[in-house]
Each structure stands twice: as structure tokens, then as C-alpha cells.
Design an enzyme around this catalytic site. Structure first.
Site, PDB file in Angstrom:
ATOM      1  N   ASP A 109      52.863  16.094  11.550  1.00  0.00           N
ATOM      2  CA  ASP A 109      52.545  15.440  10.445  1.00  0.00           C
ATOM      3  C   ASP A 109      50.973  15.813  10.532  1.00  0.00           C
ATOM      4  O   ASP A 109      50.294  15.857   9.563  1.00  0.00           O
ATOM      5  CB  ASP A 109      52.717  14.129  10.170  1.00  0.00           C
ATOM      6  CG  ASP A 109      53.653  13.884   8.953  1.00  0.00           C
ATOM      7  OD1 ASP A 109      53.690  14.911   8.094  1.00  0.00           O
ATOM      8  OD2 ASP A 109      54.446  12.858   8.982  1.00  0.00           O
ATOM      9  N   LYS A 141      63.403  17.274   3.534  1.00  0.00           N
ATOM     10  CA  LYS A 141      62.937  17.810   4.931  1.00  0.00           C
ATOM     11  C   LYS A 141      64.403  18.012   5.884  1.00  0.00           C
ATOM     12  O   LYS A 141      64.242  19.056   6.762  1.00  0.00           O
ATOM     13  CB  LYS A 141      62.106  16.617   5.610  1.00  0.00           C
ATOM     14  CG  LYS A 141      60.822  16.654   4.930  1.00  0.00           C
ATOM     15  CD  LYS A 141      59.878  15.334   5.341  1.00  0.00           C
ATOM     16  CE  LYS A 141      58.776  15.111   4.482  1.00  0.00           C
ATOM     17  NZ  LYS A 141      58.008  14.096   4.750  1.00  0.00           N
ATOM     18  N   GLN A 191      58.164   8.860   8.199  1.00  0.00           N
ATOM     19  CA  GLN A 191      57.879   8.991   6.745  1.00  0.00           C
ATOM     20  C   GLN A 191      57.073   7.624   6.389  1.00  0.00           C
ATOM     21  O   GLN A 191      57.337   6.399   6.475  1.00  0.00           O
ATOM     22  CB  GLN A 191      59.056   8.928   5.915  1.00  0.00           C
ATOM     23  CG  GLN A 191      59.271   9.022   4.462  1.00  0.00           C
ATOM     24  CD  GLN A 191      58.578  10.558   4.209  1.00  0.00           C
ATOM     25  OE1 GLN A 191      58.733  11.520   4.797  1.00  0.00           O
ATOM     26  NE2 GLN A 191      57.728  10.590   2.917  1.00  0.00           N
TER      27      GLN A 191
HETATM   28  N1  GUN Z   1      54.385  10.381   2.676  1.00  0.00           N
HETATM   29  C1  GUN Z   1      53.930  10.985   1.753  1.00  0.00           C
HETATM   30  N2  GUN Z   1      53.436  12.295   2.196  1.00  0.00           N
HETATM   31  C2  GUN Z   1      53.915  12.188   3.383  1.00  0.00           C
HETATM   32  C3  GUN Z   1      53.747  13.157   4.405  1.00  0.00           C
HETATM   33  O1  GUN Z   1      53.339  14.157   4.362  1.00  0.00           O
HETATM   34  N3  GUN Z   1      54.242  12.820   5.819  1.00  0.00           N
HETATM   35  C4  GUN Z   1      54.771  11.708   5.999  1.00  0.00           C
HETATM   36  N4  GUN Z   1      55.260  11.241   7.119  1.00  0.00           N
HETATM   37  N5  GUN Z   1      54.939  11.011   5.018  1.00  0.00           N
HETATM   38  C5  GUN Z   1      54.527  10.942   3.867  1.00  0.00           C
END
Ligand code: GUN
Length: 294
Positions: free
Chosen positions: A119, A52, A96
């Protein structure tokens, strides 16, 4: 059988976003900015966060990173997010997941400002999605829609079977597909579904988001089905330098020959998730800047 690769779709998205980002910088004099919060040292989470951050750098976005030890106090995390909410130089906030068990995930997600919820996990974002109002949409389902659009796979009137009812993928995916304009008929299956194979066998489009390696086998899909594999599972592989390889929730070898189209793992849905996070961050920055924030 067509292989639905994510890379050209993500690339197209990045071309659009680079242009939007340059226009934004010209207009406002600063770049869209994503705050990334990572707790602990889970290798998969670290790897996603690194991807990211790299995507931000590739596009000309800025990112601010907040790393915490596994034993961080919940109040400290909440204080961090509250400060990010109030910081006008931050447009999107990504915490995350998963978080360690002593942290209440819901409390953390609910602390994130809805306007910075790139998100799409905040209950208000989820509610708005369900009733068809503008909102940030969870990145993986949004990426799947873009992938289907890119390859001209129309879902209208089709029977889409989703396996997996997570808040991140299964539920928002179903919400998106049933909206007026998308018009799919959706069956949402999960670990307690009876006779799963008889339902997956009726799918025009099957979306596998269970988190179990090679779970969907050939006998569970019908000839000509479109198969979307959301799984990213690490399986031990001594022949690889890193000691593992990534496989999906679909047993690709056996299912691919029966399908009319299928996403590979890696190189399918996964790359779209990050592209959509960048798309949401761009939207957040545009929205906040237009309101005069910063
Ligand atoms: N953990 C697994 N997929 C995601 C996601 O799309 N966003 C976040 N913040 N954590 C995750």
C-alpha cells in the site's frame, strides 16, 4: 472533451502482470501472494476487499484472507501482521482502512514490513517517496500517473492543483508530481484553504480527492482543464436496486463540458487503484524471491 477511462489502462497493466506472473511461477514454482486483512463489516471496505481478491484470482496470484470482528484487540492485529511479516509465503500485506477508532492506525501500518508494504503507507515508504528513492508508492496516486501517461497527458511544467491532503492520495500525489523527471508545479489545497475556487481556477490539471460528493463545480475550473476525480461517494438513489449510486468529488455534468479531459466515476481512477496494488504485489514478490526468501 476526452473521457479518461481507467479500464483500458488497467487492462494493459493486467496483460503485463499476467505475463510477469506466469514467468515468476515458472521460475520459482509458486505464485505471488497477497495477505488481505479486513476488520469489521463496513460495506465499502468489504466491497474493495472483494475486488482486490478477485483481481488476485484473475491474475493467478494467491491471496490469504484474515477477517476480524470490529472489536478485535490491537495486540491481536499486531500479532497477525507480525506473523505475516515472518511468513515467507506472503509477499504483500494489505490492511484495509479505515480501522475502528480503538485501533491506532499508525501502529498497525508501522508494523508492516517495508518490503511487504504494497500500500506504500509505511512512514519509511512515504519518506523514500518524498526524497525520490525506490519504494512502494500508494496505489491511487500511482494509478493516476499511469492513467496520465497512457493518455499522453504531460505534467511537466504544468500547474497541478490537488484538493485534499490525505496520506493516501493528496500528499503522495504531490510527492510524485514534484519529482525530477515529472516536473509539475503543485498546489496542495485542503478544507482550510481560503478562496479555493480562485486556486482551482488556475489549474492546468485538477485532482479532486476530498471525499465529498459533487464538490467541484463548473465555476471552480477553467476552460480546457484536465480533471482527475478520485472520489467514490455513495449517494442514496431509490431508483437503483442496491439503493445508492456512486458519484465522484466532481460534479461531472457541469464540469465535463468545460474540461479538455476528465475521468468518469465509476470507471476512472478507481479501477487503477486495484491494478496498482497488483503491480506493487508483483514487485514485492519479485524482490523477495530474488533475495532468496522462501
Ligand atoms: N482505504 C481506502 N483506500 C485504501 C487503500 O488504498 N488501501 C487500504 N489498505 N485501505 C484503503
Amino acid at each position: 472533451m476526452q473521457v479518461l477511462r481507467g479500464k483500458p489502462v488497467a487492462e494493459q497493466t493486467y496483460v503485463e502482470l499476467r505475463q510477469r506472473c506466469a514467468q515468476f511461477v515458472e521460475e520459482y514454482g509458486y505464485a505471488p501472494s497477497l495477505a488481505v486483512v479486513l476488520v469489521g463489516s463496513d460495506p465499502a471496505s468489504q466491497s474493495y476487499v472483494a475486488s482486490k481478491q478477485k483481481a488476485c484470482e484473475d491474475l493467478g496470484f494467491s491471496h490469504v484472507d484474515h477477517y476480524y470482528d470490529e472489536d478485535v484487540a490491537q495486540d491481536d492485529l499486531i500479532a497477525c501482521i507480525t506473523a505475516l511479516n515472518e511468513d515467507p509465503s506472503v509477499h504483500g500485506i494489505l490492511v484495509q482502512l479505515p480501522l475502528p477508532p480503538h485501533i491506532d492506525e499508525s501502529s498497525i501500518i508501522e508494523t508492516i514490513s517495508v518490503e511487504k508494504d504494497v500500500d506504500g503507507f509505511h512512514p519509511q515508504s512515504v519518506g523514500n517517496l518524498l526524497i525520490g528513492r525506490p519504494c512502494f508508492v500508494s496505489c491511487t496516486p500511482l494509478g493516476i500517473l499511469r492513467l496520465l501517461d497512457y493518455y499522453h497527458i504531460d505534467v511537466s511544467g504544468k500547474h497541478v492543483v490537488i484538493v485534499g491532503r490525505s496520506n493516501i492520495v493528496g500528499k503522495p500525489m504531490a510527492s510524485l508530481l514534484i519529482q525530477k523527471g515529472r516536473d509539475a508545479t503543485v498546489t496542495l489545497c485542503h478544507s482550510k484553504t481560503s478562496d479555493l475556487a480562485s486556486i482551482t481556477g488556475q489549474a492546468d490539471i485538477l485532482i479532486a480527492a476530498i471525499g465529498r460528493a459533487n464538490f467541484i463545480t463548473a465555476s471552480m475550473v477553467r476552460q480546457g482543464c484536465v480533471v482527475i476525480d478520485v472520489g467514490i461517494n455513495r449517494v442514496d438513489d431509490a431508483s437503483r436496486v442496491r439503493g445508492y449510486r456512486l458519484v465522484g468529488d466532481v460534479d461531472y455534468e457541469s464540469v465535463a463540458p468545460k474540461s479538455s479531459a476528465i475521468t468518469p466515476v465509476p470507471g476512472g481512477v478507481g479501477v487503477m487503484t486495484i491494478a496498482m496494488l497488483m503491480y506493487n504485489t508483483m514487485r514485492a514478490a519479485e524482490h523477495l524471491a530474488a533475495k532468496g526468501q522462501r
